[in-house]
Design an enzyme around this catalytic site. Sequence first.
Site, PDB file in Angstrom:
ATOM      1  N   GLY A 239       1.015  -1.135   0.045  1.00 50.41           N
ATOM      2  CA  GLY A 239       0.183   0.144   0.200  1.00 50.41           C
ATOM      3  C   GLY A 239       0.830   1.296  -0.057  1.00 50.41           C
ATOM      4  O   GLY A 239       1.943   1.081   0.046  1.00 50.41           O
TER       5      GLY A 239
ATOM      6  N   THR B  25       1.335   3.598   2.190  1.00 51.84           N
ATOM      7  CA  THR B  25       2.432   4.042   3.272  1.00 51.84           C
ATOM      8  C   THR B  25       3.444   3.027   3.414  1.00 51.84           C
ATOM      9  O   THR B  25       4.600   3.381   3.719  1.00 51.84           O
ATOM     10  CB  THR B  25       1.412   4.024   4.680  1.00 51.84           C
ATOM     11  OG1 THR B  25       0.168   5.055   4.320  1.00 51.84           O
ATOM     12  CG2 THR B  25       2.417   4.554   5.474  1.00 51.84           C
TER      13      THR B  25
ATOM     14  N   GLU C 294       3.841   0.331  -4.848  1.00 52.49           N
ATOM     15  CA  GLU C 294       3.127   1.505  -5.496  1.00 52.49           C
ATOM     16  C   GLU C 294       4.185   2.325  -6.402  1.00 52.49           C
ATOM     17  O   GLU C 294       3.979   3.083  -7.338  1.00 52.49           O
ATOM     18  CB  GLU C 294       2.473   2.422  -4.875  1.00 52.49           C
ATOM     19  CG  GLU C 294       1.245   1.430  -4.288  1.00 52.49           C
ATOM     20  CD  GLU C 294      -0.086   2.165  -3.703  1.00 52.49           C
ATOM     21  OE1 GLU C 294      -0.145   3.196  -4.333  1.00 52.49           O
ATOM     22  OE2 GLU C 294      -1.127   1.671  -3.288  1.00 52.49           O
TER      23      GLU C 294
ATOM     24  N   THR D 182      -6.106   2.637 -11.989  1.00 57.90           N
ATOM     25  CA  THR D 182      -6.478   3.732 -12.976  1.00 57.90           C
ATOM     26  C   THR D 182      -7.373   4.694 -12.278  1.00 57.90           C
ATOM     27  O   THR D 182      -8.723   4.913 -12.479  1.00 57.90           O
ATOM     28  CB  THR D 182      -7.461   2.898 -14.039  1.00 57.90           C
ATOM     29  OG1 THR D 182      -8.300   2.062 -13.687  1.00 57.90           O
ATOM     30  CG2 THR D 182      -6.238   2.624 -15.138  1.00 57.90           C
ATOM     31  N   TYR D 183      -6.939   5.399 -11.158  1.00 59.70           N
ATOM     32  CA  TYR D 183      -7.843   6.392 -10.350  1.00 59.70           C
ATOM     33  C   TYR D 183      -6.781   7.120  -9.696  1.00 59.70           C
ATOM     34  O   TYR D 183      -5.523   6.975  -9.849  1.00 59.70           O
ATOM     35  CB  TYR D 183      -8.550   5.738  -9.384  1.00 59.70           C
ATOM     36  CG  TYR D 183      -8.231   4.402  -8.689  1.00 59.70           C
ATOM     37  CD1 TYR D 183      -7.340   4.489  -7.734  1.00 59.70           C
ATOM     38  CD2 TYR D 183      -9.004   3.224  -9.174  1.00 59.70           C
ATOM     39  CE1 TYR D 183      -6.799   3.296  -7.127  1.00 59.70           C
ATOM     40  CE2 TYR D 183      -8.234   1.907  -8.386  1.00 59.70           C
ATOM     41  CZ  TYR D 183      -7.450   1.910  -7.430  1.00 59.70           C
ATOM     42  OH  TYR D 183      -6.931   0.955  -6.778  1.00 59.70           O
ATOM     43  N   ASP D 184      -7.232   8.250  -8.981  1.00 58.72           N
ATOM     44  CA  ASP D 184      -6.106   9.069  -8.458  1.00 58.72           C
ATOM     45  C   ASP D 184      -5.197   9.668  -9.351  1.00 58.72           C
ATOM     46  O   ASP D 184      -4.000   9.991  -8.980  1.00 58.72           O
ATOM     47  CB  ASP D 184      -5.251   8.474  -7.216  1.00 58.72           C
ATOM     48  CG  ASP D 184      -6.188   8.012  -6.020  1.00 58.72           C
ATOM     49  OD1 ASP D 184      -7.211   8.674  -5.764  1.00 58.72           O
ATOM     50  OD2 ASP D 184      -5.844   6.968  -5.223  1.00 58.72           O
TER      51      ASP D 184
END
Length: 617
Positions: A349, A351, A391, A458-460
């Site tokens: 994730g 963080t 990420e 596919t967001y943010d």
Amino acid sequence: MSTACRTRTRFRSRAAAALTALTLPLAALIGLASPAQAAASATATYAKSSDWGTGFGAGWTIKNTGTTTLSSWTVEWDYPSGTSVTSAWDADVTSSGTHWTAKNKSYNGTLAPGASVSFGFNGAGSGAPSGCKLNGGSCDGGSAPGDNPPSAPGTPTAGNVTDTGVTLSWSAATDDKGVKNYDVYRGAAKIATVTGTSYTDSGLTAGTTYTYSVTARDTADQTGPSSGSVTVTTTGGGGGPGPGPGGDKVRLGYFTDWGIYQRNYQVKNIVTSGSASKLTHINYAFGNVTNGQCAIGDAYADYQKTYDASSSVDGTADTWDQPVAGNINQLRELKKKYPGIKILWSFGGWTWSGGFGAAAANPTAFANSCYSLVKDPRWADVFDGIDIDWEYPNACGLSCDTSGPAALKNVLAALRSKFGSSALVTAAVTADGSAGGKMDAADYGGAAQYVDWYNVMTYDFFGAWAAQGPTAPHSPLTSYNGIPIAGFNTDAAIQKYKSKGVPASKLNLGIGFYGRGWTGVTQDAPGGTATGPAPGTYEQGIEDYKVLKSACPVTGTVAGTAYAHCGTNWWSYDTPSTIAGKMTYVKDQGLRGAFFWEFSGDTSNGELLSAMSSGLN
């Protein structure tokens, strides 16, 4: 600016829980019983690990004491009436009356000379085992005089596959005294005993995947090793959920461990919302990545919190002393109700992606730690694989990673090697399709060979971290006139992955079940200026769809997604209508399926997931 899954940061305020004593190694088991009967050149030893009066923990250790590799193993024993196995891990355990049989899993059947493997189980009652056989012979390594167990039959082949049935055929096993019959298994359950080398299974469910194997029994009633397995998907099914290349699309949702707190979204809500019947997979988020290892993210939420009957999936209250409670036990109960759902444990994730640098320095050690945690005997039956949410490999996000372009590939290769071909290994990946962006920083094309699929986030793409704007939809399907950054849209990401050699069948499109917004905005259309993030329930600049659909209804659409201007606030979010359009894109592009972040943003009747699922039919 990062295209990574920023929405995940809003929940990660608690300190990471340390990885506690999670494993229960069979090497430390107490109360060893003397080996009874089993196979030549191998032994099976029984041991109890715990006893609480009405029940116990126990297991068997199989050791290859010969000079040739074992390709499979089967342990049989008898318990007295009143003693039984209630749950097991690392073996498929079945019974016929008081006779118990344990067969290896697909990942632990092969034993080199001198190697050993263990499986464990919880049981009820107080009896001890007797009559142990290993691959039809003696558990102490001897064999019946002049009588060896039969060989493994050939791997079954499937024919005449219909909506409700399949015919299986296999080549005969051999035996020095003759083969008497064959036991046919569907998964771990024995469904038939036949004298020939074929069997027709009927009464199946359309559009459903089944796995079959066969064992032979000789005239002395010795059972030989299992055949290989064949997987068959029945025809029909009306397009209902079902994973697999060439089959129906993946429908995957993230369930967050921290969502049970302030958000009060429990595993049971997946059932009451009607969402469980529309899913093929769940990613349980997040496990931590620290000190180069996979670790527990939140011990209380994961396996310690007890649920009363009204909050539990199966309607039964947890007890204070049960070995596993929390979300993991609730997911176990969910799988019992919906056995077609596969569950992966997701690590990392936004963080915790900073921990992957140390993991990449020793991928084998990292993979070993992840396997030990995911396959911990207390919950090995719950998880069907692992998801890695790294990420920003070899790029900057919350921190900057400098592990090199090959690091992601090396980590995924190690995970695939450790987990084997039967487990799911997946990864959440960037959607930055810009020139020289995150997608160009790591070898996503080379790493793809080791995963079942990528979840492309596919967001943010855009949000109020750019406090003054310009306003822009956070999940555009395509580019549009005035988009703030070229390459920041879904289609650009998908096409770039394809150009890097990632098959379309290994790409899932992501949907955010939330919106991102600004305040101080005067114009309806995208591209307006702002004064900062719009207020949100849990964090500024972000709000759940279930709130926005009424609090700030849609003003218009742009690039395949929706936006809303209400007062001085401007939001972008997906609706059932825009999700339907994106699912058409998934099918047109031949993608594997779609996924969403995350359950608690949807309405109480799961209208966004319903749109996603029906759009993939």
